[in-house]
Write a protein that holds these residues in place. Structure first.
Motif, PDB file in Angstrom:
ATOM      1  N   LEU A  11       0.819  -1.211   0.000  1.00 24.10           N
ATOM      2  CA  LEU A  11       0.000   0.000   0.000  1.00 24.10           C
ATOM      3  C   LEU A  11       0.855   1.266   0.000  1.00 24.10           C
ATOM      4  CD1 LEU A  11      -3.080  -0.800   2.244  1.00 24.10           C
ATOM      5  CD2 LEU A  11      -2.969  -0.556  -0.229  1.00 24.10           C
ATOM      6  N   LEU A  12       1.992   1.248   0.670  1.00 27.74           N
ATOM      7  CA  LEU A  12       2.878   2.414   0.630  1.00 27.74           C
ATOM      8  C   LEU A  12       3.403   2.644  -0.779  1.00 27.74           C
ATOM      9  CD1 LEU A  12       4.894   2.035   3.958  1.00 27.74           C
ATOM     10  CD2 LEU A  12       3.107   3.720   3.436  1.00 27.74           C
ATOM     11  N   GLY A  13       3.664   1.567  -1.510  1.00 27.31           N
ATOM     12  CA  GLY A  13       4.159   1.698  -2.875  1.00 27.31           C
ATOM     13  C   GLY A  13       3.079   2.064  -3.874  1.00 27.31           C
ATOM     14  N   ASP A  14       1.866   1.573  -3.657  1.00 28.36           N
ATOM     15  CA  ASP A  14       0.771   1.800  -4.602  1.00 28.36           C
ATOM     16  C   ASP A  14       0.076   3.140  -4.406  1.00 28.36           C
ATOM     17  OD1 ASP A  14       1.267  -0.710  -5.612  1.00 28.36           O
ATOM     18  OD2 ASP A  14      -0.506  -1.654  -4.714  1.00 28.36           O
ATOM     19  N   SER A  15       0.122   3.690  -3.213  1.00 28.52           N
ATOM     20  CA  SER A  15      -0.643   4.897  -2.889  1.00 28.52           C
ATOM     21  C   SER A  15       0.192   6.150  -3.121  1.00 28.52           C
ATOM     22  CB  SER A  15      -1.105   4.851  -1.435  1.00 28.52           C
ATOM     23  OG  SER A  15      -1.877   3.690  -1.210  1.00 28.52           O
ATOM     24  N   ARG A  16      -0.469   7.200  -3.549  1.00 28.50           N
ATOM     25  CA  ARG A  16       0.207   8.475  -3.808  1.00 28.50           C
ATOM     26  C   ARG A  16      -0.016   9.486  -2.689  1.00 28.50           C
ATOM     27  NH1 ARG A  16       3.636   7.299  -7.587  1.00 28.50           N
ATOM     28  NH2 ARG A  16       2.758   6.457  -9.466  1.00 28.50           N
ATOM     29  N   ILE A  66      -1.331   8.667  10.711  1.00 28.97           N
ATOM     30  CA  ILE A  66      -1.341   8.680   9.248  1.00 28.97           C
ATOM     31  C   ILE A  66      -2.222   7.535   8.771  1.00 28.97           C
ATOM     32  CG2 ILE A  66       0.075   8.308   7.181  1.00 28.97           C
ATOM     33  CD1 ILE A  66       2.436   9.547   8.805  1.00 28.97           C
ATOM     34  N   THR A  67      -3.023   7.804   7.754  1.00 32.35           N
ATOM     35  CA  THR A  67      -3.805   6.765   7.107  1.00 32.35           C
ATOM     36  C   THR A  67      -3.464   6.768   5.629  1.00 32.35           C
ATOM     37  OG1 THR A  67      -5.612   7.099   8.682  1.00 32.35           O
ATOM     38  CG2 THR A  67      -6.122   5.866   6.686  1.00 32.35           C
ATOM     39  N   VAL A  68      -3.249   5.592   5.084  1.00 35.22           N
ATOM     40  CA  VAL A  68      -2.968   5.408   3.664  1.00 35.22           C
ATOM     41  C   VAL A  68      -4.013   4.436   3.138  1.00 35.22           C
ATOM     42  CG1 VAL A  68      -1.285   4.605   1.959  1.00 35.22           C
ATOM     43  CG2 VAL A  68      -0.497   5.767   4.039  1.00 35.22           C
ATOM     44  N   PHE A  69      -4.720   4.825   2.057  1.00 38.72           N
ATOM     45  CA  PHE A  69      -5.755   3.959   1.495  1.00 38.72           C
ATOM     46  C   PHE A  69      -6.057   4.390   0.066  1.00 38.72           C
ATOM     47  CE2 PHE A  69      -7.774   7.653   3.187  1.00 38.72           C
ATOM     48  CZ  PHE A  69      -8.851   7.922   2.361  1.00 38.72           C
ATOM     49  N   ASP A  70      -6.742   3.530  -0.672  1.00 31.61           N
ATOM     50  CA  ASP A  70      -7.167   3.829  -2.031  1.00 31.61           C
ATOM     51  C   ASP A  70      -8.599   4.334  -1.969  1.00 31.61           C
ATOM     52  OD1 ASP A  70      -7.979   3.921  -4.664  1.00 31.61           O
ATOM     53  OD2 ASP A  70      -7.607   1.802  -5.073  1.00 31.61           O
ATOM     54  N   SER A  71      -8.790   5.619  -2.216  1.00 32.86           N
ATOM     55  CA  SER A  71     -10.127   6.203  -2.120  1.00 32.86           C
ATOM     56  C   SER A  71     -11.044   5.752  -3.258  1.00 32.86           C
ATOM     57  CB  SER A  71     -10.040   7.733  -2.095  1.00 32.86           C
ATOM     58  OG  SER A  71      -9.541   8.205  -3.333  1.00 32.86           O
ATOM     59  N   HIS A  72     -10.503   5.082  -4.251  1.00 31.61           N
ATOM     60  CA  HIS A  72     -11.313   4.590  -5.366  1.00 31.61           C
ATOM     61  C   HIS A  72     -11.762   3.143  -5.179  1.00 31.61           C
ATOM     62  CE1 HIS A  72      -9.222   8.043  -7.230  1.00 31.61           C
ATOM     63  NE2 HIS A  72     -10.407   8.230  -7.752  1.00 31.61           N
ATOM     64  N   GLY A  76     -16.629  -2.097   0.600  1.00 28.43           N
ATOM     65  CA  GLY A  76     -16.400  -3.491   0.973  1.00 28.43           C
ATOM     66  C   GLY A  76     -15.091  -4.046   0.454  1.00 28.43           C
ATOM     67  N   GLY A  77     -14.356  -3.278  -0.357  1.00 25.43           N
ATOM     68  CA  GLY A  77     -13.098  -3.762  -0.913  1.00 25.43           C
ATOM     69  C   GLY A  77     -11.893  -2.955  -0.480  1.00 25.43           C
ATOM     70  N   ALA A  78     -12.074  -2.098   0.504  1.00 22.65           N
ATOM     71  CA  ALA A  78     -10.989  -1.204   0.923  1.00 22.65           C
ATOM     72  C   ALA A  78      -9.881  -1.950   1.650  1.00 22.65           C
ATOM     73  CB  ALA A  78     -11.534  -0.107   1.832  1.00 22.65           C
ATOM     74  N   GLU A  79      -8.673  -1.436   1.470  1.00 20.20           N
ATOM     75  CA  GLU A  79      -7.509  -1.815   2.264  1.00 20.20           C
ATOM     76  C   GLU A  79      -6.957  -0.508   2.805  1.00 20.20           C
ATOM     77  OE1 GLU A  79      -5.112  -5.439   0.636  1.00 20.20           O
ATOM     78  OE2 GLU A  79      -5.304  -3.924  -0.930  1.00 20.20           O
ATOM     79  N   ALA A  80      -6.385  -0.560   4.004  1.00 18.74           N
ATOM     80  CA  ALA A  80      -5.849   0.672   4.584  1.00 18.74           C
ATOM     81  C   ALA A  80      -4.731   0.362   5.554  1.00 18.74           C
ATOM     82  CB  ALA A  80      -6.957   1.448   5.305  1.00 18.74           C
ATOM     83  N   LEU A  81      -3.854   1.356   5.697  1.00 17.67           N
ATOM     84  CA  LEU A  81      -2.814   1.341   6.721  1.00 17.67           C
ATOM     85  C   LEU A  81      -3.122   2.448   7.702  1.00 17.67           C
ATOM     86  CD1 LEU A  81       0.461   1.175   4.607  1.00 17.67           C
ATOM     87  CD2 LEU A  81      -0.792  -0.717   5.662  1.00 17.67           C
ATOM     88  N   TYR A  82      -2.913   2.173   8.966  1.00 12.36           N
ATOM     89  CA  TYR A  82      -2.982   3.177  10.023  1.00 12.36           C
ATOM     90  C   TYR A  82      -1.588   3.202  10.627  1.00 12.36           C
ATOM     91  CZ  TYR A  82      -7.958   1.864   9.745  1.00 12.36           C
ATOM     92  OH  TYR A  82      -9.220   1.571   9.322  1.00 12.36           O
ATOM     93  N   LEU A  83      -0.986   4.376  10.692  1.00 12.74           N
ATOM     94  CA  LEU A  83       0.390   4.487  11.172  1.00 12.74           C
ATOM     95  C   LEU A  83       0.473   5.481  12.317  1.00 12.74           C
ATOM     96  CD1 LEU A  83       2.020   4.804   7.632  1.00 12.74           C
ATOM     97  CD2 LEU A  83       1.744   2.709   8.979  1.00 12.74           C
ATOM     98  N   GLU A  84       1.244   5.145  13.340  1.00 11.40           N
ATOM     99  CA  GLU A  84       1.589   6.068  14.416  1.00 11.40           C
ATOM    100  C   GLU A  84       3.024   6.486  14.173  1.00 11.40           C
ATOM    101  OE1 GLU A  84       0.971   4.022  18.117  1.00 11.40           O
ATOM    102  OE2 GLU A  84      -1.190   3.881  17.804  1.00 11.40           O
TER     103      GLU A  84
END
Length: 169
Positions: A11-16, A66-72, A76-84
């Motif tokens: 997700l860090l590599g795919d997300s802008r 910090i949150t990283v996710f694909d807003s598109h 029901g198909g979301a993936e996300a990172l939550y970072l401290e």
């Protein structure tokens, strides 16, 4: 359960963009999206104006979420990172620009002239302390009805990763 850590670098590599959550001295929260680049899973870079609200907040309180996710992603198909993390001006602005420029389109690259003191921006970095991934409600691998977050750590050579689930917020 194996393979959950792999979500982090992917997700860090795919997300802008990431959503940066800061707070001012009185604890008033502020969240803002910023274009970013990851050096690795533990160090993220972006540039911002030093007088922007989130930059002023960082000067007062360096702890961020910090949150990283694909807003598109479909519902029901979301993936996300939550970072401290702890964030502030980058110790190595040259490395920050190199990482960011590797992700920017041709002709949009940043130069040292874009950075203070002569330019309008400052290079920032976040040192990530803890990584969490989204576990969607009803995931058959977990006993969760609602969305939850799962603390993940980088697997050690030959070791199985440990996980601790928390409710998503």
């Amino acid at each position: 359960m194996t393979g959950m850590w792999e979500t982090v670098p992917r997700l860090l590599g795919d997300s802008r963009y990431l959503v940066l959550a800061t707070a001012d001295r009185q604890g008033r929260p502020w969240a803002t999206p910023v274009f970013f680049a990851a050096r690795d899973e533990d160090r993220l870079f972006w540039v911002s104006a030093p007088d922007s609200r989130h930059s002023r907040n960082l000067a007062e309180r360096p702890d961020v979420a910090i949150t990283v996710f694909d807003s598109h992603a479909p519902v029901g198909g979301a993936e996300a990172l939550y970072l401290e993390a702890t964030a502030g001006p980058a110790d190595d602005p040259v490395a920050a620009l190199a990482a960011l420029n590797a992700r920017l389109p041709a002709g949009k690259e940043l130069t040292g002239d874009d950075l203070a003191p002569s330019g309008p921006m400052v290079a920032y970095s976040a040192d990530v302390r803890r990584h969490f991934v989204l576990i969607r409600g009803g995931d058959s691998r977990f006993d969760n009805v609602t969305d939850a977050r799962l603390h993940v750590t980088r697997p050690r050579q030959g070791a199985q990763p440990r996980y601790a689930r928390r409710a998503a917020r």
